[in-house]
Write a protein that holds these residues in place. Sequence first.
Motif, PDB file in Angstrom:
ATOM      1  N   ARG A 160      39.343  47.448  47.398  1.00 37.74           N
ATOM      2  CA  ARG A 160      39.842  47.558  46.018  1.00 37.74           C
ATOM      3  C   ARG A 160      40.545  48.630  45.500  1.00 37.74           C
ATOM      4  O   ARG A 160      41.324  48.606  44.648  1.00 37.74           O
ATOM      5  N   VAL A 164      44.263  48.458  44.908  1.00 43.56           N
ATOM      6  CA  VAL A 164      44.519  47.729  43.869  1.00 43.56           C
ATOM      7  C   VAL A 164      44.483  48.501  42.462  1.00 43.56           C
ATOM      8  O   VAL A 164      45.421  48.452  41.804  1.00 43.56           O
ATOM      9  N   THR A 165      43.583  49.052  42.442  1.00 43.63           N
ATOM     10  CA  THR A 165      43.423  50.133  41.314  1.00 43.63           C
ATOM     11  C   THR A 165      44.204  51.252  41.212  1.00 43.63           C
ATOM     12  O   THR A 165      44.532  51.710  40.125  1.00 43.63           O
ATOM     13  N   ALA A 169      40.839  41.181  46.235  1.00 49.76           N
ATOM     14  CA  ALA A 169      39.622  41.824  46.935  1.00 49.76           C
ATOM     15  C   ALA A 169      38.517  41.778  45.811  1.00 49.76           C
ATOM     16  O   ALA A 169      37.552  41.348  46.058  1.00 49.76           O
ATOM     17  N   PHE A 170      39.085  41.639  44.665  1.00 48.22           N
ATOM     18  CA  PHE A 170      37.919  41.585  43.314  1.00 48.22           C
ATOM     19  C   PHE A 170      37.275  40.192  43.389  1.00 48.22           C
ATOM     20  O   PHE A 170      36.099  40.317  43.401  1.00 48.22           O
ATOM     21  N   VAL A 172      32.827  48.345  41.053  1.00 45.84           N
ATOM     22  CA  VAL A 172      34.056  48.247  40.160  1.00 45.84           C
ATOM     23  C   VAL A 172      34.239  49.566  39.215  1.00 45.84           C
ATOM     24  O   VAL A 172      35.252  50.106  39.346  1.00 45.84           O
ATOM     25  N   THR A 210      35.341  52.379  41.354  1.00 46.94           N
ATOM     26  CA  THR A 210      36.476  52.064  42.077  1.00 46.94           C
ATOM     27  C   THR A 210      37.819  52.355  41.309  1.00 46.94           C
ATOM     28  O   THR A 210      38.619  53.362  41.469  1.00 46.94           O
ATOM     29  N   TYR A 211      37.575  52.188  39.787  1.00 48.45           N
ATOM     30  CA  TYR A 211      38.388  52.376  38.618  1.00 48.45           C
ATOM     31  C   TYR A 211      38.364  54.055  38.285  1.00 48.45           C
ATOM     32  O   TYR A 211      39.506  54.521  37.571  1.00 48.45           O
ATOM     33  N   SER A 256      39.137  36.784  37.252  1.00 52.51           N
ATOM     34  CA  SER A 256      40.190  38.108  37.544  1.00 52.51           C
ATOM     35  C   SER A 256      41.059  37.847  36.464  1.00 52.51           C
ATOM     36  O   SER A 256      41.753  39.126  36.024  1.00 52.51           O
TER      37      SER A 256
END
Length: 395
Positions: A32, A35-36, A124-125, A152, A155-156, A341
Amino acid sequence: MAGTTGGAVATYRAVLRLPGLAALCGIGFAARLPVTAVGVFLTLHVAVDLDRGFAAAGLVGGAVTAGIALGAPLLGRLIDHRGLRPVLLLCAVAQTVFWALVPLLDATTLAPAALAAGLLMPPAFSVVRQSVAASVPAEHHRPAFALDAMSVEVTYAVGPALGTLVALTLPGTGAWVVGAAFVLATAALGWLDPPVRPRGVPHGERPPPLRSWLRGPMLVALAATAAAILMLTATELSVVAILTGRGETAWFALANTVWCAASLLGGWIYGAARRPPPTAVLLGFLALGSLPVALGGPWWTVTLLLVPAGAFCAPALAAAAETVGRLAPDAARGVATGLHSSALMVGATIASPLAGVLIDAVAPAAAIGAAVVITLGVAVVAAVVTGTRAGSRGR
């Protein structure tokens, strides 16, 4: 919430001992990260490297977001029909081509390319949530989804920081680093090949019609997801505006860290609770807990006001994700998690321009107030549709 002391560590330890779940959490977290990092990297690439300003950067970032929102349910449908690995291979090839070309494209051509890359963004999420819903026993769903929500959150916090670092330290070649991260992360997820359907349910089985499950509680869960992200995004933009207006922008990193920590604590408590509030109530608490942030003030006041706002972030998102996973038919689980998502992206897409206009035209408090009204409205509708009450379990 009751039952959160003493047994919380044992609850999460039992979940992480489930076969394959610890590996799924670790590899899912790594998958992830790129992506972020995409949004902030492309923003800085267009605004700084290409010197096209933030308006053009916003167009490119919006194209990626739109692509992800549109592509997530489509990729989920492919996973339902073909399995995970063929979809991951397709996404890895698409990301390799896109990130190899990024340094060669100008802002005008980068926007449609970013849209296409978003359509084929590695899921991925949704894959992690789909695997949790399909493989984790029902009695462990709540702590498993809470762990996912907390992951998450981290991750962010980490991904955009890494994207900023790469963009600023490797101008021109940073895109290739991001592309390599996508390839490695997608390869690791493909190597793990987590189960996305319950054992014994084959891929390619004819899914039930959308109208048979995309209704009532499922629509409420998706709307709650979008509303929660709308509330979080509007709060974030308003806090930046409040601190910038006072010349205290540098304190945002600390305020954001405290906000994330409060969310992690709330997620931890939610996952270990025996009788947590239902989704509608958690969403209402998120809105009401965020309202005091509109009072503004110096950085330390804003930081303290973000604690009650953050306490219900992870619980509200985990509850909605758990509901989607529980209600999704086995043969359409990929589509359902893809729609989840998409709901996340829709919430952020609505919040950014809405909050921006209100901040510029009125004040940051107006942006928070509007988000609170919308979120409370969704919470009320969710309570009516699902028949929940403030003191009921609702599940």
